[in-house]
Design a protein around this motif. Structure first.
Motif, PDB file in Angstrom:
ATOM      1  N   THR A  94      44.141  16.798 -29.247  1.00 13.18           N
ATOM      2  CA  THR A  94      44.025  17.108 -27.541  1.00 13.18           C
ATOM      3  C   THR A  94      44.356  18.848 -27.601  1.00 13.18           C
ATOM      4  OG1 THR A  94      44.055  14.872 -26.995  1.00 13.18           O
ATOM      5  CG2 THR A  94      44.367  16.835 -25.386  1.00 13.18           C
ATOM      6  N   VAL A  95      43.831  19.704 -27.211  1.00 14.33           N
ATOM      7  CA  VAL A  95      43.605  21.311 -26.967  1.00 14.33           C
ATOM      8  C   VAL A  95      43.085  21.641 -25.545  1.00 14.33           C
ATOM      9  CG1 VAL A  95      42.769  22.990 -27.748  1.00 14.33           C
ATOM     10  CG2 VAL A  95      42.710  21.821 -29.605  1.00 14.33           C
ATOM     11  N   ILE A  96      44.856  22.256 -25.069  1.00 15.06           N
ATOM     12  CA  ILE A  96      44.272  22.908 -24.005  1.00 15.06           C
ATOM     13  C   ILE A  96      44.775  23.738 -24.014  1.00 15.06           C
ATOM     14  CG2 ILE A  96      46.099  22.572 -21.587  1.00 15.06           C
ATOM     15  CD1 ILE A  96      45.179  20.120 -21.976  1.00 15.06           C
ATOM     16  N   THR A  97      43.769  24.376 -22.929  1.00 13.63           N
ATOM     17  CA  THR A  97      43.776  26.094 -23.185  1.00 13.63           C
ATOM     18  C   THR A  97      43.827  26.478 -21.336  1.00 13.63           C
ATOM     19  OG1 THR A  97      41.340  26.034 -21.933  1.00 13.63           O
ATOM     20  CG2 THR A  97      41.251  25.677 -24.277  1.00 13.63           C
ATOM     21  N   GLY A  98      44.034  26.330 -20.397  1.00 12.89           N
ATOM     22  CA  GLY A  98      44.690  27.070 -19.640  1.00 12.89           C
ATOM     23  C   GLY A  98      45.592  25.869 -18.412  1.00 12.89           C
ATOM     24  N   ARG A  99      45.779  26.284 -17.964  1.00 14.04           N
ATOM     25  CA  ARG A  99      46.312  25.661 -16.177  1.00 14.04           C
ATOM     26  C   ARG A  99      45.827  25.580 -14.728  1.00 14.04           C
ATOM     27  NH1 ARG A  99      51.670  23.973 -17.140  1.00 14.04           N
ATOM     28  NH2 ARG A  99      51.746  22.871 -14.760  1.00 14.04           N
ATOM     29  N   TYR A 104      45.943  20.249 -16.151  1.00 16.72           N
ATOM     30  CA  TYR A 104      45.963  21.018 -17.445  1.00 16.72           C
ATOM     31  C   TYR A 104      44.472  21.034 -17.841  1.00 16.72           C
ATOM     32  CZ  TYR A 104      51.066  20.412 -17.678  1.00 16.72           C
ATOM     33  OH  TYR A 104      52.127  19.999 -18.022  1.00 16.72           O
ATOM     34  N   ILE A 105      43.942  22.311 -18.005  1.00 15.89           N
ATOM     35  CA  ILE A 105      42.631  22.199 -18.732  1.00 15.89           C
ATOM     36  C   ILE A 105      42.012  21.439 -20.484  1.00 15.89           C
ATOM     37  CG2 ILE A 105      40.021  23.843 -18.508  1.00 15.89           C
ATOM     38  CD1 ILE A 105      41.565  23.369 -15.841  1.00 15.89           C
ATOM     39  N   LYS A 106      41.526  21.235 -20.713  1.00 18.12           N
ATOM     40  CA  LYS A 106      41.309  20.939 -21.934  1.00 18.12           C
ATOM     41  C   LYS A 106      40.139  22.058 -22.605  1.00 18.12           C
ATOM     42  CE  LYS A 106      40.722  16.662 -23.348  1.00 18.12           C
ATOM     43  NZ  LYS A 106      40.035  15.511 -23.464  1.00 18.12           N
ATOM     44  N   ALA A 107      40.191  22.094 -23.705  1.00 15.81           N
ATOM     45  CA  ALA A 107      38.959  22.849 -24.241  1.00 15.81           C
ATOM     46  C   ALA A 107      37.598  22.887 -23.649  1.00 15.81           C
ATOM     47  CB  ALA A 107      38.764  22.719 -26.029  1.00 15.81           C
ATOM     48  N   SER A 108      37.521  21.460 -23.866  1.00 17.05           N
ATOM     49  CA  SER A 108      36.107  21.369 -22.887  1.00 17.05           C
ATOM     50  C   SER A 108      35.534  21.207 -21.850  1.00 17.05           C
ATOM     51  CB  SER A 108      35.637  19.152 -23.072  1.00 17.05           C
ATOM     52  OG  SER A 108      36.596  19.207 -22.358  1.00 17.05           O
ATOM     53  N   GLY A 109      37.012  22.035 -20.925  1.00 18.80           N
ATOM     54  CA  GLY A 109      36.661  22.004 -19.667  1.00 18.80           C
ATOM     55  C   GLY A 109      36.925  20.972 -18.085  1.00 18.80           C
ATOM     56  N   ALA A 110      37.198  19.972 -19.013  1.00 16.36           N
ATOM     57  CA  ALA A 110      37.871  18.321 -18.089  1.00 16.36           C
ATOM     58  C   ALA A 110      39.294  18.876 -17.546  1.00 16.36           C
ATOM     59  CB  ALA A 110      37.642  17.241 -18.867  1.00 16.36           C
ATOM     60  N   ARG A 111      39.767  18.172 -17.276  1.00 18.71           N
ATOM     61  CA  ARG A 111      40.904  18.731 -16.073  1.00 18.71           C
ATOM     62  C   ARG A 111      41.878  17.337 -16.665  1.00 18.71           C
ATOM     63  NH1 ARG A 111      41.207  22.490 -11.826  1.00 18.71           N
ATOM     64  NH2 ARG A 111      42.896  20.897 -10.106  1.00 18.71           N
ATOM     65  N   VAL A 112      43.451  17.128 -16.752  1.00 20.56           N
ATOM     66  CA  VAL A 112      43.518  16.037 -16.857  1.00 20.56           C
ATOM     67  C   VAL A 112      45.461  15.965 -16.170  1.00 20.56           C
ATOM     68  CG1 VAL A 112      42.561  15.605 -18.904  1.00 20.56           C
ATOM     69  CG2 VAL A 112      44.415  16.827 -19.105  1.00 20.56           C
ATOM     70  N   PHE A 155      30.392  26.579 -30.288  1.00 22.35           N
ATOM     71  CA  PHE A 155      30.471  26.402 -28.994  1.00 22.35           C
ATOM     72  C   PHE A 155      32.217  25.949 -28.579  1.00 22.35           C
ATOM     73  CE2 PHE A 155      29.652  22.505 -26.453  1.00 22.35           C
ATOM     74  CZ  PHE A 155      28.685  23.494 -24.606  1.00 22.35           C
ATOM     75  N   GLN A 156      32.564  26.098 -28.031  1.00 19.65           N
ATOM     76  CA  GLN A 156      33.671  25.533 -27.160  1.00 19.65           C
ATOM     77  C   GLN A 156      34.419  25.116 -27.860  1.00 19.65           C
ATOM     78  OE1 GLN A 156      32.842  22.044 -25.408  1.00 19.65           O
ATOM     79  NE2 GLN A 156      32.310  23.109 -23.582  1.00 19.65           N
TER      80      GLN A 156
END
Length: 315
Positions: A94-99, A104-112, A155-156
């Protein structure tokens, strides 16, 4: 780019799975070395002794009660990657790219949320993603910031470079680019693009997706024919040093190019796949036999990398 028939592939010296398993993996890989490459944590520790850089290790989660410390550690981090130590094929990463506030924002753009990550850590410890389903360890690494000159083609997901190393010699390489079909992962079986790289220069040769030739990335639309990998000889030398670190005679070395730290080792694979041949439009067998026929092997990684660049450069 013309399609290559099975007969042509045979003439090109394509290595098949049975021959790979018997003549190269079984013959040149001592099983006692497998734990070093099947466990990402062990890999990080052993290659560090040989001057091979990896993403910074932020935390190791070995027990359920340690998950609470993860949340404290991650509080001030903008991005990071959670990986099962014994996972394979990108499973469980699981890659988190931001907050964004508490999200937490995943590499796919999904928020968890934090509970999602805690459940993921629990699943890793339970062995959900491990090779044999046995209990595992979770490692948390710093986020790789891919060099923009390579990242723009993908891509992403973060693009990586697979180098097949035989007896310490880098013999074939490809760039793997994530696509929408591969869900942002650099996995060719899931639909990532494989771009063959000239061992002599690090320049792109051919490109395939699902083993079919392509000239443009299906999602970014960028041409794949003039890609140049910088710090190429450094990457080949890093891959070569992994031979001393592990003792494995036949392996895949997966590298990324970080915008700040340069080439980094992601992981090693004692059973690298054969799709790299399709990406290069040429077979592994002639190169493997060239190394086997050497009467005086080179004992220094730099010399092995130089020999490979000179010997296996595209004509």
């Amino acid at each position: 780019m013309d399609w290559i028939s099975p007969r042509q592939l045979n003439r090109l010296g394509m290595l098949n799975m049975n021959r790979r398993n018997v003549d190269y993996i079984a013959r040149y890989n001592d099983r006692s070395s497998y734990p070093l490459v099947d466990n990402k944590l062990q890999t990080k520790l052993v290659v560090a002794e040989y001057g091979v850089k990896t993403p910074e290790l932020l935390q190791i989660v070995r027990q359920q009660h340690e998950i609470s410390h993860f949340r404290e550690m991650a509080e001030d981090l903008g991005g990071f990657a959670i990986k099962p130590a014994k996972g394979s094929g990108g499973k469980g990463i699981t890659v988190i790219t931001g907050r964004d506030d508490d999200a937490y924002i995943k590499a796919s753009g999904a928020r968890v949320d934090a509970d999602y990550l805690k459940r993921h850590l629990t699943n890793i410890l339970a062995g959900l993603y491990s090779l044999a389903g046995t209990p595992d360890v979770a490692i948390v690494e710093s986020l790789v910031e891919s060099a923009p000159e390579i990242a723009r083609y993908s891509f992403q997901g973060v693009p990586d470079i697979r180098i097949v190393v035989f007896q310490g010699y880098p013999v074939m390489a490809m760039l793997r680019l994530a696509t929408k079909a591969s869900d942002g992962k650099a996995n060719l079986h899931q639909g990532a693009v494989g771009v063959g790289l000239d061992i002599g220069t690090g320049r792109s040769l051919n490109a395939v997706q699902f083993n079919r030739p392509i000239s443009l990335h299906p999602d970014t639309g960028l041409a794949l024919e003039n890609i140049q990998i910088d710090a190429w000889q450094e990457m080949l030398e890093m891959a070569s040093r992994c031979y001393e670190a592990t003792g494995l005679g036949y392996m895949g070395v997966d590298l990324v190019v970080d915008a700040n730290r340069g080439p980094l080792l992601l992981e090693l694979n004692a059973r690298p796949g054969l799709a790299i041949q399709m990406a290069n439009g040429r077979g592994l067998l002639p190169r493997l036999r060239t190394i086997e026929a050497l009467k005086r092997p080179h004992f220094i990684p730099q010399e092995r990398a130089t020999f490979a660049m000179d010997t296996f450069a595209a004509l």
